[in-house]
Scaffold this motif. Structure first.
Motif, PDB file in Angstrom:
ATOM      1  N   ARG A 136      -1.444   6.560   9.220  1.00 51.79           N
ATOM      2  CA  ARG A 136      -1.524   5.915   7.827  1.00 51.79           C
ATOM      3  C   ARG A 136      -2.126   6.861   6.353  1.00 51.79           C
ATOM      4  NH1 ARG A 136       0.720   1.325   9.733  1.00 51.79           N
ATOM      5  NH2 ARG A 136       1.749  -0.014   8.338  1.00 51.79           N
ATOM      6  N   ALA A 137      -2.987   7.436   7.014  1.00 49.00           N
ATOM      7  CA  ALA A 137      -3.610   8.582   6.463  1.00 49.00           C
ATOM      8  C   ALA A 137      -2.278   9.759   5.853  1.00 49.00           C
ATOM      9  CB  ALA A 137      -4.941   8.754   6.932  1.00 49.00           C
ATOM     10  N   CYS A 186     -12.706  12.466  -2.928  1.00 52.83           N
ATOM     11  CA  CYS A 186     -12.623  10.549  -2.501  1.00 52.83           C
ATOM     12  C   CYS A 186     -13.848  10.283  -3.261  1.00 52.83           C
ATOM     13  CB  CYS A 186     -12.588  10.932  -1.449  1.00 52.83           C
ATOM     14  SG  CYS A 186     -13.193   8.963  -0.114  1.00 52.83           S
ATOM     15  N   ILE A 191      -6.708   6.266  -5.287  1.00 50.82           N
ATOM     16  CA  ILE A 191      -5.962   7.400  -4.478  1.00 50.82           C
ATOM     17  C   ILE A 191      -5.383   8.269  -5.478  1.00 50.82           C
ATOM     18  CG2 ILE A 191      -4.414   7.307  -3.172  1.00 50.82           C
ATOM     19  CD1 ILE A 191      -5.269   4.797  -1.928  1.00 50.82           C
ATOM     20  N   SER A 214       1.192  -1.384   0.372  1.00 51.97           N
ATOM     21  CA  SER A 214      -0.195   0.042  -0.202  1.00 51.97           C
ATOM     22  C   SER A 214       1.073   1.231   0.412  1.00 51.97           C
ATOM     23  CB  SER A 214      -1.205  -0.140   1.467  1.00 51.97           C
ATOM     24  OG  SER A 214       0.112   0.351   2.855  1.00 51.97           O
ATOM     25  N   LYS A 220      -7.876   6.508   0.700  1.00 50.06           N
ATOM     26  CA  LYS A 220      -7.252   5.352   1.859  1.00 50.06           C
ATOM     27  C   LYS A 220      -7.415   5.258   2.582  1.00 50.06           C
ATOM     28  CE  LYS A 220      -4.224   2.976   3.826  1.00 50.06           C
ATOM     29  NZ  LYS A 220      -3.603   2.132   3.330  1.00 50.06           N
ATOM     30  N   LEU A 246      -5.166   1.979  -4.858  1.00 47.30           N
ATOM     31  CA  LEU A 246      -4.082   2.642  -5.752  1.00 47.30           C
ATOM     32  C   LEU A 246      -4.778   3.804  -6.909  1.00 47.30           C
ATOM     33  CD1 LEU A 246      -0.947   0.033  -6.045  1.00 47.30           C
ATOM     34  CD2 LEU A 246      -1.590   1.929  -3.645  1.00 47.30           C
ATOM     35  N   VAL A 253       0.382   8.985   3.399  1.00 48.28           N
ATOM     36  CA  VAL A 253       0.220   8.912   2.354  1.00 48.28           C
ATOM     37  C   VAL A 253      -0.497  10.614   1.956  1.00 48.28           C
ATOM     38  CG1 VAL A 253      -2.271   8.661   1.043  1.00 48.28           C
ATOM     39  CG2 VAL A 253      -1.063   6.665   1.559  1.00 48.28           C
TER      40      VAL A 253
END
Length: 407
Positions: free
Chosen positions: A261-262, A354, A312, A144, A303, A309, A265
């Motif tokens: 993790r957001a 999004c 995003i 990811s 995400k 992928l 990214v």
């Protein structure tokens, strides 16, 4: 590309390029010439044009204290390297110049002089500097984007991002608890607290808009008041990403790891724009600030919704594409009008990007990397009066209207 630790910076508003950058430069120069009796700083271009509204003089005075500093304003001149240039000089008691340093504040609190980036790590953290290449790498190894960032950043990145998220939340909380006018003379009242209370009275659709606006306003108002915020990627756009993440944290029941993790990214997206174009309003207009923030938040939101992928990438592309050409024309040189509203609208647009990306399969015709190049080209084509000089656009129109009212 450098680490995202150079993108996310906790510091004092209202401007990463006009407040944070000059403060960092002054503190570094002070340490370099400790025997100086006083200092002189000449501000060029955008730094001089909007420096008073952005509290550049106050930042310099605080950094050099208790030693005196003379500030020279040269809005009609610029150093060749960047619109946000400054010349720092250390003075003896006789007035003799002991040492000098020309440096540019290039956005997000970062500094660059003739030798390159100042105080940044030399080693490249990311060997790949296009999103397409990174996506191909992730697809090849089953990673990811968050995993890729964690791998490249190495030890300590989780703790760092945890501190960044804590600082973002603290800015939201302070903004929601504070009322009253913002400093600077425009008579602009804080609205975040009122928006948050009203949002609870709306149905679900309007409640989403109300809370996103309240959270974005909370951070942007803290920034405008000179409070502590996180550059994401700049002070002027610091409310977009925290607003989106706070709203999704409350509605999707996210874990701590989800948030980290957001943020990873989002940081990668911001890093790509910073490396391949610019996040400086004085260099490319507000598209480089709020546009990049919208792309970062759109990617992070996608995400968190489990997007692929490709989805995003598409969300990030839309977030930046639909801010192309956005000018930086702050009224009175203050980071208030139209900056605060732009943070709220960009937060709403990020979530819309999004949702749009999730409705699709992620395939589209124009890539994120292409839009980054177009953004840089567009920014370079903008006349200087639309790049953080407060000499045109909304800033000039407001002054003209105010002049008519007085007469």
């Amino acid at each position: 590309m450098d680490s995202i630790r150079q993108l996310y910076r906790v510091g004092q508003g209202p401007s990463s390029s006009h407040t944070m950058g000059p403060r960092f430069a002054a503190e570094r120069f002070c340490r370099r010439v400790p025997r100086a009796a006083g200092f002189r700083v000449t501000l060029f271009g955008s730094l001089a044009a909007t420096g008073r509204g952005h509290l550049t003089d106050r930042a310099l005075e605080e950094a050099f204290a208790p030693k005196p500093v003379e500030i020279v304003w040269r809005p009609d001149e610029r150093l060749p390297e960047h619109p946000n240039g400054m010349r720092l000089e250390a003075l003896a008691e006789s007035g003799e110049v002991l040492a000098g340093w020309e440096v540019c504040s290039v956005g997000g609190g970062a500094l660059r002089d003739a030798e390159g980036m100042v105080g940044e790590q030399v080693d490249s953290v990311y060997p790949l500097n296009s999103l397409q290449k990174i996506l191909e790498h992730c697809d090849r190894y089953g990673q990811s984007l968050g995993d890729y960032v964690f791998e490249r950043e190495g030890e300590g990145i989780e703790a760092f991002l945890g501190r960044i998220w804590d600082a973002m939340c603290a800015a939201i909380d302070r903004g929601l608890q504070t009322e009253g006018p913002l400093p600077g003379g425009l008579g602009l009242a804080r609205k975040a607290r009122s928006f948050c209370r009203k949002a609870s009275l709306f149905g679900e659709h309007l409640k989403q808009s109300g809370l996103l606006c309240a959270y974005a306003y909370a951070v942007a108002e803290e920034n405008a008041a000179g409070g502590i915020i996180v550059t994401a990627p700049t002070c002027g756009s610091s409310g977009v990403l925290p607003a989106v993440l706070r709203y999704l944290d409350e509605t999707l029941e996210l874990s701590w790891q989800d948030i980290l993790r957001a943020l990873a990214v989002a940081g990668l997206i911001g890093n790509l724009v910073k490396h391949n174009a610019s996040i400086s309003g004085a260099e490319v207009g507000c598209q480089g600030e709020v546009g990049t923030a919208c792309a970062m938040a759109a990617a992070a939101a996608t995400k968190l919704h489990g997007g692929s992928l490709a989805q995003i990438e598409y969300a990030a592309e839309m977030g930046l594409e639909h801010h192309l050409g956005l000018t930086c024309d702050p009224v009175g040189g203050l980071v208030q009008i139209p900056c605060i509203e732009r943070n709220a609208h960009a937060a709403s647009r990020a979530l819309a990007c999004c949702h749009f990306a999730l409705l699709s399969d992620g395939r589209h015709k124009v890539s994120f990397d292409t839009i980054v190049r177009v953004m840089k080209e567009t920014g370079q084509a903008l006349p200087s009066l639309y790049r953080e000089t407060a000499a045109g656009g909304i800033a000039r129109a407001y002054e003209d209207e105010a002049g008519k009212t007085k007469t």
